[in-house]
Design a protein around this motif. Structure first.
Motif, PDB file in Angstrom:
ATOM      1  N   LEU A 101      -1.906  47.722 -23.585  1.00  0.00           N
ATOM      2  CA  LEU A 101      -2.068  46.303 -23.917  1.00  0.00           C
ATOM      3  C   LEU A 101      -0.936  45.814 -24.816  1.00  0.00           C
ATOM      4  O   LEU A 101      -0.427  44.700 -24.642  1.00  0.00           O
ATOM      5  CB  LEU A 101      -3.425  46.081 -24.582  1.00  0.00           C
ATOM      6  N   ALA A 102      -0.536  46.647 -25.777  1.00  0.00           N
ATOM      7  CA  ALA A 102       0.565  46.256 -26.664  1.00  0.00           C
ATOM      8  C   ALA A 102       1.871  46.152 -25.885  1.00  0.00           C
ATOM      9  O   ALA A 102       2.680  45.244 -26.119  1.00  0.00           O
ATOM     10  CB  ALA A 102       0.704  47.266 -27.801  1.00  0.00           C
ATOM     11  N   LYS A 103       2.081  47.065 -24.958  1.00  0.00           N
ATOM     12  CA  LYS A 103       3.286  47.029 -24.129  1.00  0.00           C
ATOM     13  C   LYS A 103       3.321  45.756 -23.285  1.00  0.00           C
ATOM     14  O   LYS A 103       4.364  45.072 -23.201  1.00  0.00           O
ATOM     15  CB  LYS A 103       3.310  48.269 -23.241  1.00  0.00           C
ATOM     16  N   LEU A 104       2.206  45.412 -22.654  1.00  0.00           N
ATOM     17  CA  LEU A 104       2.159  44.191 -21.849  1.00  0.00           C
ATOM     18  C   LEU A 104       2.381  42.958 -22.716  1.00  0.00           C
ATOM     19  O   LEU A 104       3.084  42.019 -22.318  1.00  0.00           O
ATOM     20  CB  LEU A 104       0.819  44.098 -21.119  1.00  0.00           C
ATOM     21  N   TRP A 105       1.792  42.955 -23.905  1.00  0.00           N
ATOM     22  CA  TRP A 105       1.998  41.818 -24.818  1.00  0.00           C
ATOM     23  C   TRP A 105       3.467  41.709 -25.212  1.00  0.00           C
ATOM     24  O   TRP A 105       4.012  40.601 -25.302  1.00  0.00           O
ATOM     25  CB  TRP A 105       1.132  42.010 -26.070  1.00  0.00           C
ATOM     26  N   SER A 106       4.119  42.834 -25.422  1.00  0.00           N
ATOM     27  CA  SER A 106       5.501  42.793 -25.912  1.00  0.00           C
ATOM     28  C   SER A 106       6.477  42.255 -24.870  1.00  0.00           C
ATOM     29  O   SER A 106       7.539  41.739 -25.220  1.00  0.00           O
ATOM     30  CB  SER A 106       5.943  44.195 -26.365  1.00  0.00           C
ATOM     31  N   VAL A 107       6.138  42.393 -23.586  1.00  0.00           N
ATOM     32  CA  VAL A 107       7.075  41.957 -22.532  1.00  0.00           C
ATOM     33  C   VAL A 107       6.580  40.723 -21.787  1.00  0.00           C
ATOM     34  O   VAL A 107       7.203  40.308 -20.807  1.00  0.00           O
ATOM     35  CB  VAL A 107       7.319  43.096 -21.510  1.00  0.00           C
ATOM     36  N   VAL A 108       5.483  40.100 -22.244  1.00  0.00           N
ATOM     37  CA  VAL A 108       4.926  38.974 -21.498  1.00  0.00           C
ATOM     38  C   VAL A 108       5.919  37.831 -21.303  1.00  0.00           C
ATOM     39  O   VAL A 108       5.870  37.154 -20.263  1.00  0.00           O
ATOM     40  CB  VAL A 108       3.613  38.492 -22.159  1.00  0.00           C
ATOM     41  N   PRO A 109       6.871  37.558 -22.228  1.00  0.00           N
ATOM     42  CA  PRO A 109       7.840  36.492 -21.933  1.00  0.00           C
ATOM     43  C   PRO A 109       8.636  36.753 -20.658  1.00  0.00           C
ATOM     44  O   PRO A 109       9.027  35.815 -19.955  1.00  0.00           O
ATOM     45  CB  PRO A 109       8.754  36.496 -23.164  1.00  0.00           C
ATOM     46  N   LYS A 110       8.872  38.033 -20.344  1.00  0.00           N
ATOM     47  CA  LYS A 110       9.629  38.368 -19.148  1.00  0.00           C
ATOM     48  C   LYS A 110       8.902  37.949 -17.874  1.00  0.00           C
ATOM     49  O   LYS A 110       9.533  37.660 -16.852  1.00  0.00           O
ATOM     50  CB  LYS A 110       9.885  39.874 -19.097  1.00  0.00           C
ATOM     51  N   LEU A 111       7.563  37.928 -17.925  1.00  0.00           N
ATOM     52  CA  LEU A 111       6.792  37.572 -16.749  1.00  0.00           C
ATOM     53  C   LEU A 111       6.945  36.101 -16.393  1.00  0.00           C
ATOM     54  O   LEU A 111       6.694  35.695 -15.250  1.00  0.00           O
ATOM     55  CB  LEU A 111       5.313  37.916 -16.960  1.00  0.00           C
ATOM     56  N   PHE A 112       7.326  35.270 -17.374  1.00  0.00           N
ATOM     57  CA  PHE A 112       7.447  33.825 -17.159  1.00  0.00           C
ATOM     58  C   PHE A 112       8.898  33.370 -17.048  1.00  0.00           C
ATOM     59  O   PHE A 112       9.154  32.182 -16.890  1.00  0.00           O
ATOM     60  CB  PHE A 112       6.771  33.074 -18.308  1.00  0.00           C
ATOM     61  N   ALA A 113       9.829  34.304 -17.153  1.00  0.00           N
ATOM     62  CA  ALA A 113      11.244  33.923 -17.182  1.00  0.00           C
ATOM     63  C   ALA A 113      11.669  33.281 -15.862  1.00  0.00           C
ATOM     64  O   ALA A 113      11.239  33.683 -14.784  1.00  0.00           O
ATOM     65  CB  ALA A 113      12.105  35.155 -17.466  1.00  0.00           C
ATOM     66  N   LEU A 114      12.495  32.256 -15.968  1.00  0.00           N
ATOM     67  CA  LEU A 114      13.062  31.567 -14.811  1.00  0.00           C
ATOM     68  C   LEU A 114      14.581  31.691 -14.852  1.00  0.00           C
ATOM     69  O   LEU A 114      15.178  31.782 -15.926  1.00  0.00           O
ATOM     70  CB  LEU A 114      12.646  30.085 -14.824  1.00  0.00           C
ATOM     71  N   PRO A 115      15.247  31.683 -13.680  1.00  0.00           N
ATOM     72  CA  PRO A 115      14.648  31.638 -12.342  1.00  0.00           C
ATOM     73  C   PRO A 115      13.965  32.959 -11.999  1.00  0.00           C
ATOM     74  O   PRO A 115      14.282  33.989 -12.584  1.00  0.00           O
ATOM     75  CB  PRO A 115      15.861  31.389 -11.433  1.00  0.00           C
ATOM     76  N   PRO A 116      13.026  32.952 -11.045  1.00  0.00           N
ATOM     77  CA  PRO A 116      12.292  34.188 -10.730  1.00  0.00           C
ATOM     78  C   PRO A 116      13.182  35.303 -10.194  1.00  0.00           C
ATOM     79  O   PRO A 116      12.857  36.470 -10.360  1.00  0.00           O
ATOM     80  CB  PRO A 116      11.275  33.725  -9.677  1.00  0.00           C
ATOM     81  N   ALA A 117      14.298  34.951  -9.564  1.00  0.00           N
ATOM     82  CA  ALA A 117      15.219  35.973  -9.047  1.00  0.00           C
ATOM     83  C   ALA A 117      16.637  35.433  -9.091  1.00  0.00           C
ATOM     84  O   ALA A 117      16.944  34.404  -8.489  1.00  0.00           O
ATOM     85  CB  ALA A 117      14.833  36.361  -7.631  1.00  0.00           C
ATOM     86  N   ARG A 118      17.499  36.128  -9.824  1.00  0.00           N
ATOM     87  CA  ARG A 118      18.902  35.717  -9.919  1.00  0.00           C
ATOM     88  C   ARG A 118      19.772  36.424  -8.889  1.00  0.00           C
ATOM     89  O   ARG A 118      20.889  36.010  -8.633  1.00  0.00           O
ATOM     90  CB  ARG A 118      19.431  36.014 -11.323  1.00  0.00           C
ATOM     91  N   SER A 119      19.252  37.530  -8.333  1.00  0.00           N
ATOM     92  CA  SER A 119      19.982  38.303  -7.340  1.00  0.00           C
ATOM     93  C   SER A 119      18.977  39.206  -6.633  1.00  0.00           C
ATOM     94  O   SER A 119      17.798  39.277  -7.023  1.00  0.00           O
ATOM     95  CB  SER A 119      21.063  39.157  -8.002  1.00  0.00           C
ATOM     96  N   LEU A 120      19.431  39.902  -5.604  1.00  0.00           N
ATOM     97  CA  LEU A 120      18.542  40.826  -4.907  1.00  0.00           C
ATOM     98  C   LEU A 120      18.053  41.920  -5.846  1.00  0.00           C
ATOM     99  O   LEU A 120      16.870  42.269  -5.845  1.00  0.00           O
ATOM    100  CB  LEU A 120      19.274  41.441  -3.715  1.00  0.00           C
TER     101      LEU A 120
END
Length: 432
Positions: A101-120
């Motif tokens: 749970l702490a690991k998921l909390w620590s990286v949650v901003p990455k889940l919302f980062a845009l754009p969703p894909a910058r490259s393959l």
């Protein structure tokens, strides 16, 4: 609103905790790297113990294909083997929950980062992250529900958990390959504090600031800290330690069981007397009709070579040579009993009665119970041949109670509890 609007979760400025950063996330990730690997390996071992490649009655992993490459004949020595491996699997899984749970909390901003894909490559990384988070939550949630609620997924938990584990671990390995070098650099460098954020260009506003840490996890607009990152790790570790000491006792047994306050099979052993030890299913839950198990009604049907069949009453079984074995019961939910003193007829002696002298074959064991994924269970030849494998009639000097399988049950060293079939009605030796 714009993507860089700090009121949106897609903006780095939305996430204000000063605890997030590469070092904090890296420590948690390395703990999970070790812990999840052990969980995966002990989970695979559990499937081998369930004999999924022996007979369809035990096959809870349909169309095994390449996923069954590792299966092997489960040994009977040491007799506490499954008690150790499954106890470790369940206890470690519960202990790692605060870390996950702490690991998921620590990286949650990455889940919302845009754009969703910058490259393959970035798209593949995001996909692995989605599978990692979804698979991890699925495995931990279904595992905990199965441990706490017993048979919440009757007949389906095993394939669900098995296939989910492969999906999760594949994503986990991909993520570990990408991120472990960064994590090791962060931990070795002891980056307890990230470098300060790069100042925003003049006139760009605060939300344009970008953190300079290697993982891009530190907030560009952090709130004032109330605890440092080391303190947060101590908090997470304390939560894991609390779960460890309040659940591990159900696997250790004895006086330690009283410390397992959060485990369904913790506290003290139920009842008292020779039959006063843990069970999963009562006779009532399994639909056992007392009339079926009465002395004059019940017969054990034993079938062997060439269809040779004998029917034995309980009194006749008691007149056969009796043997004893001190063995525990260990279940997939992680709990186990202390060694109990079982007494009854050796399975290999029953095989000999129906024409299988010498090396006994596999056996199909069928129960009187009306429902349940393991109403029938198959045992391997090496399990049948072990002199400690019994059709038990008594335990700790007394007849089996109805809840412990009266009039007869199977007990096999190192086998999962569900293969120690209760209320046995039929044994079929030979090709399954």
């Amino acid at each position: 609103m714009r993507d860089d609007d700090p009121r949106l979760p897609t903006s780095p400025g939305f996430w204000r905790s000063p605890l997030r950063g590469t070092w904090f996330t890296s420590v948690l990730g390395l703990v999970l790297l070790a812990g999840v690997t052990v969980l995966f390996l002990t989970g695979l071992v559990s499937y081998a113990a369930y004999n999924p490649d022996l007979a369809p009655v035990n096959d809870q992993t349909p169309d095994k294909g390449l996923l069954g490459f590792y299966l092997f004949s489960w040994p009977t020595d040491p007799y506490w083997l499954y008690r150790l491996t499954q106890g470790l699997h369940v206890t470690l899984g519960i202990t790692l929950i605060p870390v996950l749970l702490a690991k998921l909390w620590s990286v949650v901003p990455k889940l919302f980062a845009l754009p969703p894909a910058r490259s393959l490559a970035h798209a593949l990384e995001r996909l692995s992250l989605l599978l990692l988070v979804g698979g991890g939550l699925f495995e931990f949630v279904t595992g905990v529900l199965n441990v706490q609620l017993d048979y919440l997924f009757p007949g389906s938990f095993y394939p669900l958990h098995f296939y989910g584990a492969w999906v999760f671990f594949a994503a986990f390995l991909a993520h570990a390959a990408l991120k472990t070098p960064t994590a090791l650099r962060a931990v070795r460098g002891r980056h307890t504090e990230e470098r300060p954020p790069v100042p925003a260009p003049p006139g760009a506003g605060q939300s344009a600031a970008v953190p300079a840490d290697e993982g891009g996890l530190a907030s560009p607009l952090p709130d004032p800290p109330t605890v440092d990152r080391r303190g947060a790790l101590w908090f997470v570790g304390g939560g894991s330690l609390l779960l460890l000491v309040t659940t591990a006792g159900q696997s250790i047994g004895g006086a330690w069981r009283r410390t397992a306050l959060l485990a369904p099979h913790g506290w003290a052993d139920p009842g008292g007397g020779p039959n006063g030890f843990q069970i999963n299913k009562t006779a009532g839950y399994a639909g056992i009709d007392p009339g079926q198990t009465a002395e004059g009604a019940w017969r054990l049907v034993v079938t062997g070579r060439g269809g040779r069949t004998v029917r034995l009453s309980r009194a006749e079984l008691l007149r056969l040579p009796q043997h004893s074995a001190a063995l525990p019961i260990a279940c997939v939910e992680g709990w186990s009993t202390a060694d109990q003193w079982w007494r009854g007829v050796r399975l290999r002696d029953l095989a000999a009665l129906v024409g299988h002298d010498g090396d006994p074959p596999d056996v199909l064991v069928e129960s009187l119970q009306l429902h349940g994924a393991f109403r029938r269970g198959a045992l391997r030849a090496n399990q049948v041949a072990d002199p400690r494998s019994l059709l038990a009639l008594r335990v700790n000097g007394e007849d089996l109670s109805p809840d412990h399988g009266y009039p007869a049950r199977v007990i096999v060293p190192a086998a999962p509890g569900v293969l120690n079939t209760k209320w046995v009605a039929r044994l079929t030796f030979g090709e399954l």
